[in-house]
Design a protein around this motif. Structure first.
Motif, mmCIF file in Angstrom:
data_model
loop_
_atom_site.group_PDB
_atom_site.id
_atom_site.type_symbol
_atom_site.label_atom_id
_atom_site.label_comp_id
_atom_site.label_asym_id
_atom_site.label_seq_id
_atom_site.Cartn_x
_atom_site.Cartn_y
_atom_site.Cartn_z
ATOM 1 N N ARG A 204 0.830 -1.194 0.000
ATOM 2 C CA ARG A 204 0.000 0.000 0.000
ATOM 3 C C ARG A 204 0.869 1.251 0.000
ATOM 4 O O ARG A 204 1.859 1.350 0.732
ATOM 5 C CB ARG A 204 -0.932 0.010 1.210
ATOM 6 C CG ARG A 204 -1.877 1.224 1.231
ATOM 7 C CD ARG A 204 -2.764 1.202 2.450
ATOM 8 N NE ARG A 204 -3.780 0.178 2.357
ATOM 9 C CZ ARG A 204 -4.922 0.306 1.703
ATOM 10 N NH1 ARG A 204 -5.173 1.437 1.045
ATOM 11 N NH2 ARG A 204 -5.802 -0.662 1.686
ATOM 12 N N SER A 205 0.478 2.212 -0.845
ATOM 13 C CA SER A 205 1.149 3.501 -0.901
ATOM 14 C C SER A 205 0.064 4.566 -1.018
ATOM 15 O O SER A 205 -0.383 4.898 -2.121
ATOM 16 C CB SER A 205 2.112 3.563 -2.101
ATOM 17 O OG SER A 205 2.712 4.837 -2.196
ATOM 18 N N GLY A 206 -0.377 5.077 0.138
ATOM 19 C CA GLY A 206 -1.496 6.008 0.127
ATOM 20 C C GLY A 206 -2.778 5.301 -0.271
ATOM 21 O O GLY A 206 -3.153 4.275 0.314
ATOM 22 N N GLU A 207 -3.457 5.835 -1.281
ATOM 23 C CA GLU A 207 -4.705 5.233 -1.742
ATOM 24 C C GLU A 207 -4.459 4.120 -2.753
ATOM 25 O O GLU A 207 -5.407 3.472 -3.190
ATOM 26 C CB GLU A 207 -5.597 6.301 -2.386
ATOM 27 C CG GLU A 207 -6.066 7.379 -1.421
ATOM 28 C CD GLU A 207 -6.984 8.370 -2.089
ATOM 29 O OE1 GLU A 207 -7.104 8.320 -3.330
ATOM 30 O OE2 GLU A 207 -7.579 9.202 -1.381
ATOM 31 N N ARG A 208 -3.216 3.871 -3.118
ATOM 32 C CA ARG A 208 -2.915 2.895 -4.159
ATOM 33 C C ARG A 208 -1.996 1.807 -3.632
ATOM 34 O O ARG A 208 -1.499 1.858 -2.512
ATOM 35 C CB ARG A 208 -2.273 3.578 -5.365
ATOM 36 C CG ARG A 208 -3.185 4.622 -5.992
ATOM 37 C CD ARG A 208 -2.572 5.230 -7.226
ATOM 38 N NE ARG A 208 -3.435 6.273 -7.778
ATOM 39 C CZ ARG A 208 -3.146 6.984 -8.843
ATOM 40 N NH1 ARG A 208 -2.012 6.770 -9.489
ATOM 41 N NH2 ARG A 208 -3.975 7.906 -9.296
ATOM 42 N N PHE A 209 -1.768 0.820 -4.492
ATOM 43 C CA PHE A 209 -0.835 -0.254 -4.198
ATOM 44 C C PHE A 209 0.225 -0.251 -5.295
ATOM 45 O O PHE A 209 -0.089 -0.017 -6.466
ATOM 46 C CB PHE A 209 -1.553 -1.608 -4.170
ATOM 47 C CG PHE A 209 -2.497 -1.774 -3.019
ATOM 48 C CD1 PHE A 209 -2.122 -2.475 -1.888
ATOM 49 C CD2 PHE A 209 -3.773 -1.226 -3.062
ATOM 50 C CE1 PHE A 209 -3.000 -2.640 -0.821
ATOM 51 C CE2 PHE A 209 -4.658 -1.373 -1.999
ATOM 52 C CZ PHE A 209 -4.263 -2.083 -0.871
ATOM 53 N N THR A 210 1.455 -0.502 -4.912
ATOM 54 C CA THR A 210 2.528 -0.508 -5.900
ATOM 55 C C THR A 210 3.337 -1.790 -5.787
ATOM 56 O O THR A 210 3.334 -2.457 -4.748
ATOM 57 C CB THR A 210 3.468 0.701 -5.704
ATOM 58 O OG1 THR A 210 4.057 0.623 -4.398
ATOM 59 C CG2 THR A 210 2.717 2.008 -5.855
ATOM 60 N N GLY A 211 4.040 -2.122 -6.846
ATOM 61 C CA GLY A 211 4.875 -3.311 -6.859
ATOM 62 C C GLY A 211 5.628 -3.429 -8.165
ATOM 63 O O GLY A 211 5.508 -2.565 -9.054
ATOM 64 N N LEU A 212 6.411 -4.493 -8.299
ATOM 65 C CA LEU A 212 7.117 -4.765 -9.547
ATOM 66 C C LEU A 212 6.115 -5.199 -10.610
ATOM 67 O O LEU A 212 5.193 -5.970 -10.333
ATOM 68 C CB LEU A 212 8.165 -5.853 -9.334
ATOM 69 C CG LEU A 212 9.310 -5.509 -8.373
ATOM 70 C CD1 LEU A 212 10.208 -6.720 -8.175
ATOM 71 C CD2 LEU A 212 10.117 -4.320 -8.879
#
Length: 602
Positions: free
Chosen positions: A36-44
């Motif tokens: 989770r990064s704020g309101e979003r999700f990040t990844g490779l």
């Protein structure tokens, strides 16, 4: 618009319920770790290799975007692309996973009856596959089969993943169990599980054999491959009879488990047998599938073309097999697929190589063979030359006659040019002679065959369109407008068609004019260009500053481009208009400099 699914069309309401029910973070998390990064999700990104995460998922709106490779979509798009499924299959897969009941538009009763019949056969095959797998694990009568698999070095975890089983030696165990479960003798025979003796009485088709369920790309059992363990059996391997579900030429063993790895690695490794596939997956080569024979068919290549452009053949193919594969490649579309061959050591198959004492070293050795794979044409030409009698002019002429059609089929490429020189060197002939022979063969080809057979040919994949600096600025301004819709509405209204460099960006501006607060809601899925561009703009909006000064600066640069375009298009005698446009350009240049200074100091 509705979507077909073999028989009957899925209703739009069903498709929308699937989108709402499917948890996009859960689905994507099976392919890459998301944080989770704020309101979003990040990844490779699961679509390309990268070390720094550039993949972003908007869980609220159900969309994803990669800032590295520029892919975008929703949960259905992700399943389609990542697992190589058609749109209806992707919807059905998600519906099964998240418990959404499928509704179809009214169809012909006969078609619906056929669909239900095929579904019953599929259920019967799945039940039988589970029975075989349980019998292998638990029955004392399957001990010899377990010993054989252990000797091959195949772990239970992999055997379970592939559903490997064992068929009892009894003549009617599957027949009896199937009837008790409510299936008719006709259904058991249609599923390829029984056959009739000379007296017309049914009996089990598979008996006393290792069973390998053959599944389609969605994991649905279509039939079985069966290996004999007793030396007295007439056939070492038998397959399910060709029927309503099983077609050997259209089937690839392991494709259901290989799909994600094929998409991630950008290649598929084709081997010959069932244990080759299982051993390859166990060693980390999860992109492996099997053709269950020594040659690949056009239908199988067409299936693989839906997943990747690179096909590496790790087969011990003889000359007839190589020629069959070359024909299959031409039918499927040589411009789309790169068919390559990894040379296997004489007398060894992938399972033998990977079963070595030092598993890590064996895997590295097999990986090296794959990395050194050469184009199919190159491999075949070199094999022909290696087998030919090159000690006499007549033998060299025969070898040249054999390789000319292969060279001709490559088209005018650098690879062909290099291979022609190699052939000339091996035959001790002048390179121009080889080129003349290939050129003469091309001239003799009938016009209708100049571009291949045309039978189900796959169009050459066109490279992604490069985005100009001007269009990047246009997209940046639209991203700012989405980031701050209150400020952005002014600039959306000020943007005119002449400010925008392509019809796609113009359509994006028009869509945002009516959907600036929620640009992804109601986005039409049947307009792929608009869908992808709006998704990219919306998912990228958080990366741009959204001050009025930054928006004005971008707009002024676009306005200057419009003025400069008008100046370039003026006729020589248009002096008064030229003076006015030059004055306006100078004014814009001055304003742009002021705004750049303001934004830099801010």
């Amino acid at each position: 618009m509705s979507s077909g699914a073999g028989s009957g069309f899925l209703t739009e309401a069903t498709i929308e319920r699937v989108r709402e029910a499917a948890d996009i973070v859960e689905v994507i998390s099976a392919h890459t770790d998301l944080r989770r990064s704020g309101e979003r999700f990040t990844g490779l990104c699961p679509f390309h290799e990268e070390r720094t995460p550039s993949f972003s998922v908007n869980a609220r709106d159900g969309f994803y975007h990669c800032f590295g490779c520029d892919v975008s979509g929703d949960v259905i798009t992700f399943v389609r692309e990542q697992e190589g499924l058609s749109f209806p299959d992707a919807v059905e897969t998600l519906a099964e996973r998240f418990g959404v009941e499928l509704e179809r538009e009214q169809v012909d009763p006969k078609v619906e009856e056929q669909r239900k019949h095929r579904a019953r056969l599929g259920d019967l095959l799945k039940r039988t596959s589970d029975f075989y797998a349980t019998f292998l694990r638990e029955s004392p009568k399957a001990q010899k089969a377990r010993d054989y698999l252990a000797q091959r070095g195949l772990a239970q975890e992999q055997l379970d993943a592939f559903g490997v089983g064992f068929a009892p030696k009894a003549w009617d165990q599957v027949l009896t169990a199937g009837q008790r479960a409510g299936y008719s003798v006709a259904e058991l025979r249609a599923a390829g599980l029984t056959r009739l003796n000379k007296q017309g009485k049914p009996y089990d088709y598979f008996r006393g054999r290792l069973m390998f369920p053959i599944r389609d790309s969605r994991g649905r059992v279509q039939g079985f491959g069966a290996r004999a363990l007793e030396p007295g059996e007439r056939a070492k391997y038998i397959n399910s009879p060709e029927g309503e579900l099983y077609r050997k030429s259209r089937t690839l063993y392991g494709i259901d488990l290989a799909r994600p790895a094929i998409a991630k690695r950008g290649r598929v490794v084709v081997v010959e047998g069932y244990t080759d596939v299982i051993a390859a997956h166990q060693a980390g080569f999860a992109e492996a599938v099997a053709v269950m024979g020594t040659a690949i068919t056009p239908e199988q290549l067409k299936l693989l073309a839906g997943f990747t452009d690179v096909v590496i053949l790790a087969l011990d193919a003889d000359r007839a097999g190589r020629e069959a594969m070359l024909r299959a490649q031409r039918v499927t579309g040589a411009g789309r697929l790169r068919l390559r061959v990894a040379a296997m050591p004489a007398g060894e198959d992938p399972a033998d190589i990977l079963a070595g004492g030092d598993r890590e070293k064996a895997a590295a050795g097999f990986g090296g063979l794959l990395d050194e794979a050469v184009e199919m044409e190159t491999f075949h030409v070199r094999s022909v030359l290696a087998e030919a009698d090159l000690s006499s002019p007549a033998g060299r002429d025969r070898a040249l006659d054999e390789v000319v059609p292969v060279l001709r089929g490559m088209g005018e490429t650098i690879s062909r040019d290099e291979l022609e020189r190699e052939v000339a060197d091996r035959l001790d002939a002048d390179p121009p002679l080889v080129r003349r022979r290939v050129g003469a063969a091309e001239e003799k080809r009938p016009p209708s065959s100049q571009q291949g057979d045309g039978q189900g040919a796959i169009a050459k994949a066109s490279p992604p369109r490069a985005v100009s600096g001007r269009e990047r600025r246009e997209r940046t301004l639209l991203q700012m407008c989405v980031k701050d819709p209150v400020l952005g509405r002014e600039f959306i209204q000020r943007l005119r068609p002449e400010h925008l460099s392509s019809p796609a960006v113009q359509r994006a501006r028009d869509w945002l004019a009516g959907h600036l607060e929620e640009p992804l809601r109601g986005l039409p899925r049947d307009d792929e260009t608009l869908f992808n561009l709006i998704t990219q703009i919306a998912m990228s909006a958080g990366q741009e500053p959204a001050s009025h000064e930054a928006m004005e600066l971008n707009f002024l640069v676009l306005e200057r481009g419009v003025v400069e375009h008008r100046i370039a298009a003026l006729e020589p005698e248009s002096d008064s208009e030229l003076v006015e446009l030059q004055r306006k350009r100078a004014e814009l240049v001055e304003r742009i400099a002021r705004f750049r200074a303001a934004t830099a100091s801010g």
